[in-house]
Structures are given as C-alpha cells and as structure tokens.
Design an enzyme around this catalytic site. Structure first.
Site, PDB file in Angstrom:
ATOM      1  N   GLY A  81      11.187   0.812   1.632  1.00 49.92           N
ATOM      2  CA  GLY A  81      11.614   0.542   0.264  1.00 49.92           C
ATOM      3  C   GLY A  81      12.964   1.138  -0.056  1.00 49.92           C
ATOM      4  N   LYS A  84      15.707  -1.852   1.684  1.00 48.09           N
ATOM      5  CA  LYS A  84      14.825  -3.018   1.818  1.00 48.09           C
ATOM      6  C   LYS A  84      15.415  -4.088   2.724  1.00 48.09           C
ATOM      7  CE  LYS A  84      12.414  -2.461  -2.556  1.00 48.09           C
ATOM      8  NZ  LYS A  84      10.958  -2.579  -2.415  1.00 48.09           N
ATOM      9  N   ASN A 129       7.793   2.985 -10.049  1.00 47.00           N
ATOM     10  CA  ASN A 129       8.567   1.760  -9.835  1.00 47.00           C
ATOM     11  C   ASN A 129       7.668   0.548  -9.918  1.00 47.00           C
ATOM     12  OD1 ASN A 129       8.400   0.079  -7.114  1.00 47.00           O
ATOM     13  ND2 ASN A 129       7.748   2.182  -6.661  1.00 47.00           N
ATOM     14  N   ARG A 130       8.297  -0.540 -10.346  1.00 37.98           N
ATOM     15  CA  ARG A 130       7.615  -1.843 -10.301  1.00 37.98           C
ATOM     16  C   ARG A 130       8.626  -2.865  -9.787  1.00 37.98           C
ATOM     17  NH1 ARG A 130       8.665  -4.869 -14.941  1.00 37.98           N
ATOM     18  NH2 ARG A 130      10.009  -3.779 -16.366  1.00 37.98           N
ATOM     19  N   PHE A 133       8.961  -6.130  -4.569  1.00 42.00           N
ATOM     20  CA  PHE A 133       9.499  -6.685  -3.309  1.00 42.00           C
ATOM     21  C   PHE A 133      10.799  -7.472  -3.536  1.00 42.00           C
ATOM     22  CE2 PHE A 133       5.093  -7.072  -0.975  1.00 42.00           C
ATOM     23  CZ  PHE A 133       5.055  -5.709  -0.868  1.00 42.00           C
ATOM     24  N   SER A 193       1.185  -2.370  -1.786  1.00 45.08           N
ATOM     25  CA  SER A 193       2.084  -2.218  -2.936  1.00 45.08           C
ATOM     26  C   SER A 193       1.338  -2.633  -4.206  1.00 45.08           C
ATOM     27  CB  SER A 193       3.319  -3.102  -2.768  1.00 45.08           C
ATOM     28  OG  SER A 193       3.984  -3.182  -4.026  1.00 45.08           O
ATOM     29  N   ASN A 195       2.760  -3.635  -6.848  1.00 45.64           N
ATOM     30  CA  ASN A 195       3.647  -4.450  -7.684  1.00 45.64           C
ATOM     31  C   ASN A 195       3.698  -5.925  -7.315  1.00 45.64           C
ATOM     32  OD1 ASN A 195       4.451  -2.156  -9.209  1.00 45.64           O
ATOM     33  ND2 ASN A 195       5.683  -1.510  -7.437  1.00 45.64           N
ATOM     34  N   THR A 196       2.827  -6.349  -6.416  1.00 43.26           N
ATOM     35  CA  THR A 196       2.682  -7.776  -6.118  1.00 43.26           C
ATOM     36  C   THR A 196       1.235  -8.122  -6.431  1.00 43.26           C
ATOM     37  OG1 THR A 196       4.399  -7.792  -4.432  1.00 43.26           O
ATOM     38  CG2 THR A 196       2.727  -9.515  -4.262  1.00 43.26           C
ATOM     39  N   LYS A 235      -0.225  -0.187   6.191  1.00 45.68           N
ATOM     40  CA  LYS A 235       0.079   0.840   5.175  1.00 45.68           C
ATOM     41  C   LYS A 235      -0.915   0.711   4.031  1.00 45.68           C
ATOM     42  CE  LYS A 235       3.759   2.885   2.444  1.00 45.68           C
ATOM     43  NZ  LYS A 235       5.202   2.965   2.239  1.00 45.68           N
ATOM     44  N   THR A 263       0.481   7.361   2.409  1.00 43.71           N
ATOM     45  CA  THR A 263       0.060   6.256   1.590  1.00 43.71           C
ATOM     46  C   THR A 263       1.254   5.614   0.868  1.00 43.71           C
ATOM     47  OG1 THR A 263      -0.179   7.570  -0.436  1.00 43.71           O
ATOM     48  CG2 THR A 263      -2.102   7.425   0.988  1.00 43.71           C
ATOM     49  N   ASN A 264       0.932   4.473   0.256  1.00 43.43           N
ATOM     50  CA  ASN A 264       1.877   3.838  -0.662  1.00 43.43           C
ATOM     51  C   ASN A 264       1.819   4.570  -2.018  1.00 43.43           C
ATOM     52  OD1 ASN A 264       3.600   1.803  -1.811  1.00 43.43           O
ATOM     53  ND2 ASN A 264       2.810   0.404  -0.251  1.00 43.43           N
ATOM     54  N   THR A 265       2.434   3.997  -3.024  1.00 42.92           N
ATOM     55  CA  THR A 265       2.425   4.621  -4.355  1.00 42.92           C
ATOM     56  C   THR A 265       1.064   4.419  -5.027  1.00 42.92           C
ATOM     57  OG1 THR A 265       3.309   2.573  -5.255  1.00 42.92           O
ATOM     58  CG2 THR A 265       4.894   4.284  -4.709  1.00 42.92           C
TER      59      THR A 265
HETATM   60  C1  LIG Z   1      11.512   2.506  -5.661  1.00 45.86           C
HETATM   61  C2  LIG Z   1      10.485   2.448  -4.579  1.00 45.86           C
HETATM   62  C3  LIG Z   1      10.388   1.310  -3.798  1.00 45.86           C
HETATM   63  C4  LIG Z   1       9.436   1.243  -2.783  1.00 45.86           C
HETATM   64  N1  LIG Z   1       9.348   0.113  -2.005  1.00 45.86           N
HETATM   65  C5  LIG Z   1       8.439   0.066  -0.992  1.00 45.86           C
HETATM   66  C6  LIG Z   1       8.357  -1.071  -0.160  1.00 45.86           C
HETATM   67  O1  LIG Z   1       9.109  -2.025  -0.304  1.00 45.86           O
HETATM   68  N2  LIG Z   1       7.411  -1.067   0.819  1.00 45.86           N
HETATM   69  C7  LIG Z   1       6.555  -0.013   1.031  1.00 45.86           C
HETATM   70  O2  LIG Z   1       5.731  -0.065   1.943  1.00 45.86           O
HETATM   71  N3  LIG Z   1       6.636   1.094   0.254  1.00 45.86           N
HETATM   72  C8  LIG Z   1       7.546   1.147  -0.732  1.00 45.86           C
HETATM   73  N4  LIG Z   1       7.622   2.262  -1.513  1.00 45.86           N
HETATM   74  C9  LIG Z   1       6.661   3.371  -1.273  1.00 45.86           C
HETATM   75  C10 LIG Z   1       7.250   4.452  -0.377  1.00 45.86           C
HETATM   76  O3  LIG Z   1       7.544   3.959   0.899  1.00 45.86           O
HETATM   77  C11 LIG Z   1       6.239   5.613  -0.256  1.00 45.86           C
HETATM   78  O4  LIG Z   1       5.074   5.149   0.403  1.00 45.86           O
HETATM   79  C12 LIG Z   1       5.823   6.191  -1.598  1.00 45.86           C
HETATM   80  O5  LIG Z   1       6.912   6.230  -2.486  1.00 45.86           O
HETATM   81  C13 LIG Z   1       5.238   7.591  -1.469  1.00 45.86           C
HETATM   82  O6  LIG Z   1       6.173   8.478  -0.890  1.00 45.86           O
HETATM   83  P1  LIG Z   1       7.091   9.480  -1.779  1.00 45.86           P
HETATM   84  O7  LIG Z   1       6.178  10.201  -2.712  1.00 45.86           O
HETATM   85  O8  LIG Z   1       7.780  10.339  -0.759  1.00 45.86           O
HETATM   86  O9  LIG Z   1       8.045   8.615  -2.506  1.00 45.86           O
HETATM   87  C14 LIG Z   1       8.577   2.347  -2.535  1.00 45.86           C
HETATM   88  C15 LIG Z   1       8.695   3.497  -3.314  1.00 45.86           C
HETATM   89  C16 LIG Z   1       9.646   3.570  -4.320  1.00 45.86           C
HETATM   90  C17 LIG Z   1       9.749   4.833  -5.144  1.00 45.86           C
END
Ligand SMILES: Cc1cc2nc3c(=O)[nH]c(=O)nc-3n(C[C@H](O)[C@H](O)[C@H](O)COP(=O)(O)O)c2cc1C
Length: 364
Positions: A81, A84, A129-130, A133, A193, A195-196, A235, A263-265
């Site tokens: 992310g 991208k 974030n939202r 993709f 994610s 956001n989809t 993921k 993990t993801n968010t």
């Molecule tokens: C702005 C933003 C965009 C992100 N875009 C993606 C993405 O496109 N694909 C994905 O697998 N994770 C995406 N993530 C999630 C991060 O890869 C990560 O899993 C998540 O933010 C947790 O880690 P952190 O607390 O270190 O940020 C995004 C996170 C943020 C903040």
C-alpha cells in the site's frame, strides 16, 4: 574491548545514512503537518530526488534470514500500500528494507475512493484509510518492475477491481498472478482490505477455496512455464475470531499455501471514532492495531506450528513493538504507519534492535 562495548559500537555503526538522511529527517515534522495523502506523495517525490545522494550501508550478514525459499538480508520490509504502483521502488530501496511489497494492484486501473481518504490520528499514533485500491493497474506495475534496479526481495500484492462481482473475484486474482509472475519474488493475495466491498468474505472457507483453487492451478502452469515456483501468501485481517482463524489455518494447509501475512488494517474504529468524521468507515493502522495483530499472529503460530512462514505487520511503531511481533511468532516484519510517522529512523532503530538481539543470542 569487552563484549558489551563491542556490541554497542556494532549497533552504532549498523546503518549510518548521512546528509540526505538528515534532510529527510528534518522534513518529516513538516510533512506530518500536511494532509496525509499529500504528505505521502511529497515524501516519496522528495525521496526520489535524494536517492542519487543516499548512501545505504551494508547490513551485517548475521541478520540474514531464509524464508519462503528466499534469502532476506534481514527481517524488516515495507508493507503493501505504500507504493501501490511500483513508481518508487528504487527510491524506497535505498532505505534498507530487505523486502518491499508493492500493490495492491488490480487487473484494471481504478481511481479508488474519493478524497479525503487517509486520516492521521496523531495522538493515537494511528492512521485510518479508505483508499479503496487506487492503482494504475497491473500492467503499469509490471512495467515499473521491469525498469527497477532494486536488489531486495520484491513482493507483489494482488486484489480485485471494485466492480468485479465477488462471485468472480478469482478471475481478477488469476489475471494479476499471470502478469506479475515473472517479476515477483512472492505474491501476496489480499483478501483482507476493509475498503473493497465484500472482499473480506473471501477469507471464509468457500471464498478461500475458490480463490486458492484457481490460484494454485494457475501457479502450477506458471511454474512449469517459467521453471520457477513463486511463493503465494494470504494476507489476513486482524478482526478474526477463533473459528475464523481455524478455518483459515485449515485452508492454508489444504492448499499448501506458502505463508501468511498478518495483519491488514482493522475495520473496528471504535477506539478512535471520537477523532474521526462522523460515520467514517475504513481501516485502522498504527499503534492501536498492535495488540490485535500480535494476538492473531500468536494464534496462527500456535496452530500452524514452527516452520510455517508468517509475516507480522500491524502497529510496529518502535523497536520494542517489532521484537514483540517476532516473539508472537512472526518470521519477517513489515511496517507502514510507523514508517509514515517516523521515516527511516524507525528502520534504523529496528535493525539495531535485531542486531543486538542476534548478538545477544550468539553470546549466550
Ligand atoms: C494508507 C494505507 C494504504 C494501504 N494499502 C494497502 C494495500 O493496498 N494492500 C494491503 O495489503 N495493505 C494495505 N495497507 C495495510 C498495510 O499494508 C498494513 O497491513 C497495515 O497498515 C498495518 O500495518 P501498520 O500498522 O504498520 O500500518 C494499507 C495501509 C495504509 C495505512
């Protein structure tokens, strides 16, 4: 020189980025006052300008790890992310990450959600974030990978277009896999994610069986064509109950998946809702995510046993948090929000802690 002095100086000398790094550090407090998405874009543009001057020091060989059949210079990478489209791979490459996960990309370019779509919660050391993709499409990413000189491990995260019905999601994942196969060191399948719409449903048994069935079949064809087996990882989200974790573990085993990224968010914004525009939904990252992410990693490790590759990501804002994620069972680490807040200083701090831990272990 006694052991302690030796360790301390090794840590001090670990990675010294002078000049351009000082400039980057000085600009960070300014950037973190701007709108977060603007700051992100400006930061990456600035890094591109500084790159020719940047000196990346060698990382001690003892930090190297073997994982996913690949050799990583050390355990720390950049999470998906951040870049991208692969437009900044060479610039990010100078910062010392062992691996960079590009994407998430979709088969076709798409704009993502309307702005503003990234929110900085400074007091909570978090982001929401939202994005949805937003990306320039898989062909663009592949052409960037072809041009790049980055020598670290290149991961590519793949997803589905927002307007592809969830019932046909596997077509998008397979289309992306075909395109990135020859350029990626590993492929991350993003089914987490928030956001989809409905994407996270793909983490349930039926969804995973459908996606993984199609991807594994495609990977087998590609493996024969290219004479190379590219590892596939899933993921996952941090908001999983025990039953969901067990069903994911079962799918990972049945489909012989190479690894898991946790993990993801988090889509649970209750802890920070008072700081956000009313009714906003999105994904929470940064410090408030750390406990959730560590809990999912521990549970996965307990079920998967040792030896199954886990990439730990979520809320790593300090070296202590990085070590806690490793103790929970992660083999590799990734950062996003910590890097957005603290820049390469956090990379340096984590590498120093990893070196101190490696040297501590070797002197025991
Ligand atoms: C702005 C933003 C965009 C992100 N875009 C993606 C993405 O496109 N694909 C994905 O697998 N994770 C995406 N993530 C999630 C991060 O890869 C990560 O899993 C998540 O933010 C947790 O880690 P952190 O607390 O270190 O940020 C995004 C996170 C943020 C903040």
């Amino acid at each position: 020189m006694n052991g302690i002095d030796h360790d301390a100086s090794a840590v001090r000398q670990l990675i010294r980025w002078r000049g351009p790094a000082a400039l980057a550090r000085a600009s960070l407090p300014l950037l973190t006052r701007l709108d977060p998405e603007t700051a992100h874009d400006l930061g990456l543009a600035g890094l591109g300008l500084l790159r020719p001057l940047w000196r990346t020091a060698a990382v001690p060989a003892e930090l190297g790890v073997e994982c996913l059949g690949l050799r990583f210079a050390h355990r720390l990478g950049l999470a998906a992310g951040f870049d991208k489209n692969g437009d900044h791979l060479d610039a990010l490459g100078v910062l010392g990450f062992s691996h960079i996960e590009l994407g998430t990309v979709t088969p076709r370019a798409q704009p993502g959600n309307p702005k503003p779509r990234m929110f900085r919660l400074r007091a909570s050391k978090a982001l929401v974030n939202r994005m949805g993709f937003n990306n320039a499409g898989v062909d663009h990413l592949v052409s960037r990978l072809a041009q790049s000189r980055y020598r670290g491990i290149r991961g590519v995260s793949i997803g589905k277009n927002f307007d592809t019905p969830i019932e046909r999601a596997e077509n998008d994942y397979v289309a992306c896999l075909h395109k990135v196969y020859s350029r990626a060191d590993y492929v991350a399948v993003n089914v987490s994610s928030p956001n989809t719409a409905r994407l996270r449903e793909l983490q349930a048994r039926d969804g995973l069986d459908r996606i993984l069935g199609a991807l594994m079949e495609a990977r087998e064809t590609l493996r024969r064509e290219h004479g190379r087996r590219v590892p596939l990882l899933i993921k996952v989200a941090p908001n999983l109950d025990d039953e969901q974790i067990l069903s994911i573990v079962d799918a990972l085993r049945r489909w012989n998946v190479d690894g898991v990224i946790a993990t993801n968010t988090s889509n649970d914004l209750r802890a920070v809702s008072s700081l956000l525009p009313r009714g906003l939904s999105g994904g929470l990252s940064g410090e408030p995510l750390h406990g959730l992410s560590v809990a999912v990693i521990s549970r996965l490790r307990a079920e998967l046993g040792s030896g199954f590759p886990i990439i730990g990501v979520g809320g790593i804002m300090t070296a202590a948090a990085a070590l806690a994620t490793l103790r929970a069972g992660a083999d590799l680490l990734q950062i996003y929000t910590g890097f957005a807040y603290r820049g390469e200083l956090l990379v340096e701090e984590i590498l120093a802690a990893l070196l101190a831990a490696a040297q501590g272990a070797s002197t025991v």
